[in-house]
Design an enzyme around this catalytic site. Structure first.
Site, PDB file in Angstrom:
ATOM      1  N   LYS A 197     -17.450  78.905  21.764  1.00 11.82           N
ATOM      2  CA  LYS A 197     -17.574  79.930  20.923  1.00 11.82           C
ATOM      3  C   LYS A 197     -19.041  80.132  20.535  1.00 11.82           C
ATOM      4  CE  LYS A 197     -12.871  79.418  19.645  1.00 11.82           C
ATOM      5  NZ  LYS A 197     -11.901  78.270  19.436  1.00 11.82           N
ATOM      6  N   HIS A 246     -14.591  77.124  15.017  1.00 11.77           N
ATOM      7  CA  HIS A 246     -15.274  78.005  14.446  1.00 11.77           C
ATOM      8  C   HIS A 246     -16.275  78.092  13.443  1.00 11.77           C
ATOM      9  CE1 HIS A 246     -12.598  81.348  16.391  1.00 11.77           C
ATOM     10  NE2 HIS A 246     -11.788  80.500  16.379  1.00 11.77           N
ATOM     11  N   SER A 298      -8.922  80.226  12.263  1.00  8.43           N
ATOM     12  CA  SER A 298      -9.302  81.417  13.064  1.00  8.43           C
ATOM     13  C   SER A 298      -8.662  82.962  12.918  1.00  8.43           C
ATOM     14  CB  SER A 298      -9.269  81.248  14.569  1.00  8.43           C
ATOM     15  OG  SER A 298      -7.879  80.836  14.872  1.00  8.43           O
TER      16      SER A 298
HETATM   17  C1  LIG Z   1     -10.848  77.630  19.973  1.00  6.77           C
HETATM   18  C2  LIG Z   1     -10.277  76.441  19.534  1.00  6.77           C
HETATM   19  C3  LIG Z   1     -10.098  75.414  20.219  1.00  6.77           C
HETATM   20  C4  LIG Z   1     -10.320  75.278  21.572  1.00  6.77           C
HETATM   21  O1  LIG Z   1     -11.525  75.287  22.166  1.00  6.77           O
HETATM   22  P1  LIG Z   1     -11.940  75.561  23.581  1.00  6.77           P
HETATM   23  O2  LIG Z   1     -13.175  75.252  23.817  1.00  6.77           O
HETATM   24  O3  LIG Z   1     -11.881  77.200  24.089  1.00  6.77           O
HETATM   25  O4  LIG Z   1     -10.813  75.116  24.418  1.00  6.77           O
HETATM   26  C5  LIG Z   1      -9.873  74.281  19.461  1.00  6.77           C
HETATM   27  N1  LIG Z   1      -9.491  74.171  18.236  1.00  6.77           N
HETATM   28  C6  LIG Z   1      -9.724  75.530  17.370  1.00  6.77           C
HETATM   29  C7  LIG Z   1      -9.705  75.046  15.951  1.00  6.77           C
HETATM   30  C8  LIG Z   1     -10.178  76.481  17.958  1.00  6.77           C
HETATM   31  O5  LIG Z   1     -10.365  77.582  17.403  1.00  6.77           O
END
Ligand SMILES: *Cc1c(COP(=O)(O)O)cnc(C)c1O
Length: 392
Positions: A239, A208, A180
């Protein structure tokens, strides 16, 4: 000295180093533009890749579900039973991703802390990409397995680490799908090869990549055509799906096991009713058209191309995540503040989220932006970049 003096000192130190995070308050729905301090600003911060967080049909689905089912699940699913909404969501997600089964969690973070300790434990080994997300790291730690970090996106180093590590129990290879902070993609076909050679479990966290990579946003496994080869696909609906919730997709036997042993499944209540209904509606949107995914990618290509033409360094990104590399954290923070004055909301990211000296502004491109929006953003970057001597 009180017992919290050390915290005051730590916070003061963060502020001095330009590493203290100030959280902006949003007074509008999450969208391509948001209202902050009473002012409309262009939103370059959200992971709302497809603009679904405020999508009319998805809002409507959540409202309708509340009218039918109320708001909350009442307790954990193993105790209070599970609602048809959650069951239907899991079936639809499995079908969307082309896997045998899927299970949902309250968040992607919980999906990782549920899954890893359910699959490996004391006496086992986890091979983990050095830059994996915090929730993977926490899941690894909770498992009490030995953690061996391999160099970022480096299958050769992974092979070397495997050869060097004595193994008595089981082993798991785990990687983010899309990283990310840099927007680069894991070499999943290579990781699969290594997992196959060694008969290790392979897990990818596609937070992502969900809704972004692959046909119609089906994720990294679809992107590489690796169906049936990756044992565990973790994802999030917070996301690109624009809602909230975690997902684990894969073989039925693994999903069944997580219903028995995934601690955030067993000891934390289910996703709320509007969350589950909104996620279902998001699957509908994704299955009915690739319009949003296509716009996301064309926006990202447009933005990157013009940023590079202006002279900005956008690093190694292969996705709609565009890091604008600035170096020192105070410069990145000042850049972010001045962008805000120009009407652009874009966060500075510094240590420890990224290494020292690699501070940046991270621009999240989305389908919620028009080309005119992107032009407005580019003009602000040009103005601030010249003013601060980042570009000439
Ligand atoms: C954002 C993210 C998470 C967490 O996801 P949420 O649903 O916001 O808890 C987990 N792993 C990765 C790689 C992320 O980028």
């Amino acid at each position: 000295m009180s017992k919290t003096t050390w915290i005051e000192q730590e916070i003061a130190a963060l502020k001095e180093q330009g590493l203290f995070t100030n959280i902006r308050t949003i007074q509008s729905p999450m969208d391509g533009w948001v209202v902050i301090d009473g002012r409309q600003v262009l939103n370059f911060c959200a992971n709302n890749y497809l603009g679904l967080a405020n999508h009319p049909a998805i809002r409507q689905a959540a409202i309708k579900a509340i009218e039918q089912y109320g708001v909350g699940p009442g307790a954990v699913r193993t105790i209070a039973g599970t609602m048809t909404l959650h069951v239907e969501l899991e079936e639809r997600l499995a079908k969307f991703k082309g896997v045998e089964a899927a299970i949902t969690f309250q968040s992607g973070f919980n999906a990782n802390t549920a899954t890893i300790p359910a699959l490996v434990g004391k006496g086992d080994v986890i091979f983990s990409d050095r830059l994996n997300h915090a929730s993977i790291i926490d899941g690894c730690r909770l498992s009490r397995a030995q953690i061996v970090a391999y160099e970022h996106n480096d299958p050769d180093d992974l092979r070397k680490k495997i050869a060097e590590t004595p193994l008595e129990g089981k082993a798991l290879i785990v990687s983010d799908g899309v990283f990310s902070m840099d927007g680069d993609i894991a070499p999943l076909p290579e990781l699969y090869k290594v997992a196959e050679e060694n008969d290790f479990l392979l897990m990818v966290d596609d937070a992502h990549g969900e809704g972004v990579l692959g046909r119609g946003g089906r994720g990294i496994v679809d992107h590489f055509g690796l169906h049936g080869k990756v044992d565990i696909e973790v994802g999030t609906m917070s996301k690109a799906f624009g809602v909230m919730g975690g997902i684990v997709a894969g073989k039925r036997v693994i999903i069944d096991w997580l219903r028995q042993r995934g601690r955030p499944f067993l000891f934390s209540s289910a996703m709320t009713v509007p969350d589950a209904a909104a996620c279902l509606a998001a699957v509908d949107v994704l299955e009915s058209s690739t319009e949003q995914v296509d716009r996301l990618w064309s926006n990202a290509d447009y933005f990157k191309k013009h940023m590079n033409a202006l002279g900005f360094d956008t690093g190694a990104t292969e996705t709609p995540i565009v890091p604008v590399m600035l170096g020192e954290a105070p410069l990145a923070q000042q850049f972010s503040r001045e962008l805000f004055e120009e009407g652009v909301f874009a966060m500075a990211i510094g240590f420890p989220t990224v290494p020292q000296g690699k501070a940046r502004i991270r621009v999240m491109n989305t389908a919620a932006h028009s080309v005119e929006d992107l032009d407005a953003g580019l003009a602000a970057f040009e103005k601030v970049g010249k003013r601060l001597g980042v570009i000439s």
